[in-house]
Write a protein that holds these residues in place. Structure first.
Motif, PDB file in Angstrom:
ATOM      1  N   GLY A 246      55.950 -15.967  16.927  1.00  0.00           N
ATOM      2  CA  GLY A 246      55.385 -15.535  15.666  1.00  0.00           C
ATOM      3  C   GLY A 246      54.121 -14.737  15.885  1.00  0.00           C
ATOM      4  N   THR A 247      53.431 -14.419  14.801  1.00  0.00           N
ATOM      5  CA  THR A 247      52.209 -13.623  14.908  1.00  0.00           C
ATOM      6  C   THR A 247      51.084 -14.382  15.595  1.00  0.00           C
ATOM      7  OG1 THR A 247      51.570 -14.355  12.689  1.00  0.00           O
ATOM      8  CG2 THR A 247      52.764 -12.273  12.863  1.00  0.00           C
ATOM      9  N   LYS A 248      51.171 -15.735  15.621  1.00  0.00           N
ATOM     10  CA  LYS A 248      50.127 -16.546  16.243  1.00  0.00           C
ATOM     11  C   LYS A 248      50.628 -17.269  17.489  1.00  0.00           C
ATOM     12  CE  LYS A 248      47.755 -17.327  11.836  1.00  0.00           C
ATOM     13  NZ  LYS A 248      47.241 -18.343  10.878  1.00  0.00           N
ATOM     14  N   GLY A 249      51.711 -16.771  18.071  1.00  0.00           N
ATOM     15  CA  GLY A 249      52.238 -17.397  19.274  1.00  0.00           C
ATOM     16  C   GLY A 249      53.628 -17.964  19.058  1.00  0.00           C
ATOM     17  N   ARG A 250      54.103 -18.759  20.007  1.00  0.00           N
ATOM     18  CA  ARG A 250      55.432 -19.343  19.931  1.00  0.00           C
ATOM     19  C   ARG A 250      55.522 -20.338  18.780  1.00  0.00           C
ATOM     20  NH1 ARG A 250      59.144 -16.538  22.315  1.00  0.00           N
ATOM     21  NH2 ARG A 250      60.440 -18.367  22.032  1.00  0.00           N
TER      22      ARG A 250
END
Length: 424
Positions: A276-280
């Motif tokens: 995602g935009t903030k990591g897995r």
């Protein structure tokens, strides 16, 4: 201004297969202008402000086109399905079933009634549309929006006639029944997809799941935690009674239990399904083969009538970091890895992005007419507009891929999630 004219020129060319389905020159003129009004600037996408901003067509002309003109929407729906299949169709694609609510005041607009709105999480006076989204690689294309008529409408023929509901639509259908009709329409058009996804509002319906399996479709659906299931090795036995008349029917050798109960003692492990935009994105999952308690009913000992074991499927549980717990069923093959199960289950989220963009950017919920035909034509125009924007985004992402060697879909996901305006 140059960007604006660019998308308008592209729209005229891209719409050619759609306009071929409109026989009258005036309708072939109004259709692009209506869609351009939905895509163009302005907060309100109802007919009057679109006509005022566009300047090329008057209010009466646009309103007649969408609400009163005599033309068949089927050719345009077929063209939309063809374009969606071209953009994202394939064996790796998902067909996502959901519904979206449009809050509405009054009681005269077709289908409006106090009812549960899943997008609002509460009861509200609204219209509810069953939605069908074709999606692949996190790229959604909406291909179906069909109004659900509550009992307060289907029990009142006079009310339906006043809202111009077609005679063949004046029947009481549940949302899962509408969804099956839409799935059949998509399949008949030759659209390619590998798996049907739906939330618990549809997954809790045994007839819905069974209809998918009868059609040979793969599916993964949400269910309530109370959904009854049997262990996969449940056997049907013919018990011998010590007294009374002999039993005439087989019964299962174990009791059905709630999905939550059966998974409670299973091993859970952390699974990541995408970035995602903030990591897995990660949650804890458990999966177990079971038989769903949705077969014919049979009296079992002193427990009364119980559903017998049905199809063998996957039962999947998800523990989210928020503490929320969700449960799912899927008929994907027995050797399917848990990571694949999780990825399929979580792919359903993409339809929510499509709903949001159709409403916030393209005015899906801005239609001010009251008729069945007007509402469905407006919804069709918004879906065509959305498909056009997706086509432009993917084309732009493809150009980036050639110049930078990156995945077009990954580039699309990074740049356009939640922002359908930047590539207009």
């Amino acid at each position: 201004m140059a960007v604006d004219e660019s998308w308008r020129t592209d729209l005229e060319q891209w719409l050619a297969p759609f306009l071929a389905g409109l026989s009258h020159p005036a309708r072939r003129k109004m259709c692009p202008q209506y869609i351009a009004g939905l895509i163009g600037p302005g907060d309100r996408k109802s007919v009057q402000p679109m006509a005022a901003r566009g300047g090329e067509a008057g209010y009466d002309q646009l309103h007649h086109f969408v609400a009163a003109g005599i033309w068949d929407s089927a050719p345009l729906e077929a063209a939309l399905l063809n374009e969606a299949d071209r953009l994202v169709g394939g064996t790796g694609a998902f067909l996502v079933i959901d519904d979206t609510a449009m809050p509405k005041k009054g009681r005269h607009s077709v289908g409006v009634a106090p009812q549960y709105a899943s997008s609002l999480g509460k009861n509200a006076n609204c219209q509810t549309l069953v939605s069908v989204t074709l999606a692949s690689r996190e790229v959604p294309v909406m291909v179906g929006l069909r109004l659900f008529l509550p009992e307060s409408w289907t029990s009142n023929p006079e009310r339906m006639a006043k809202a111009k509901v077609p005679a063949d639509r004046q029947v009481a259908l549940t949302k899962p029944e509408i969804a099956i009709e839409e799935i059949d329409r998509v399949r008949m058009a030759g659209v390619r997809f590998g798996c049907v996804l739906a939330d618990a509002g549809y997954g809790m319906s045994a007839p819905f799941r069974q209809a998918l399996s009868e059609r040979g479709l793969s599916w993964a659906v949400g269910i309530p935690y109370r959904q009854k299931v049997y262990a996969a090795d449940v056997a049907m036995i013919f018990p011998v009674s010590g007294h009374g008349r002999p039993r005439q029917h087989h019964i299962p050798d174990s009791q059905s239990v709630a999905a939550e109960t059966l998974l409670a003692e299973q091993p859970w492990r952390s699974v990541s399904w995408r970035r995602g935009t903030k990591g897995r994105l990660t949650a804890r999952f458990a999966a177990l083969r079971v038989r769903v308690a949705d077969g014919p009913t049979q009296r079992i000992r002193d427990m009364g009538n119980q559903h017998l074991p049905g199809e063998e499927v996957w039962l999947v549980g998800e523990h989210r970091s928020t503490g929320e717990r969700k449960y799912y069923l899927s008929n994907l093959p027995p050797d399917t890895p848990i990571k694949t199960l999780a990825g399929a289950i979580k792919a359903r989220w993409i339809c929510e992005q499509a709903h949001q963009q159709l409403k916030e950017e393209l005015g899906l919920d801005h239609f001010e007419g009251r008729s069945w035909t007007g509402l469905h034509r407006h919804a069709l125009m918004t879906m065509i507009a959305y498909a056009f924007l997706q086509s432009r985004r993917l084309t732009a992402a493809g150009r980036k891929k050639k110049s930078r060697g990156t995945s077009a879909a990954a580039d699309y996901a990074r740049r356009s999630a939640g922002d359908p305006q930047h590539l207009r």
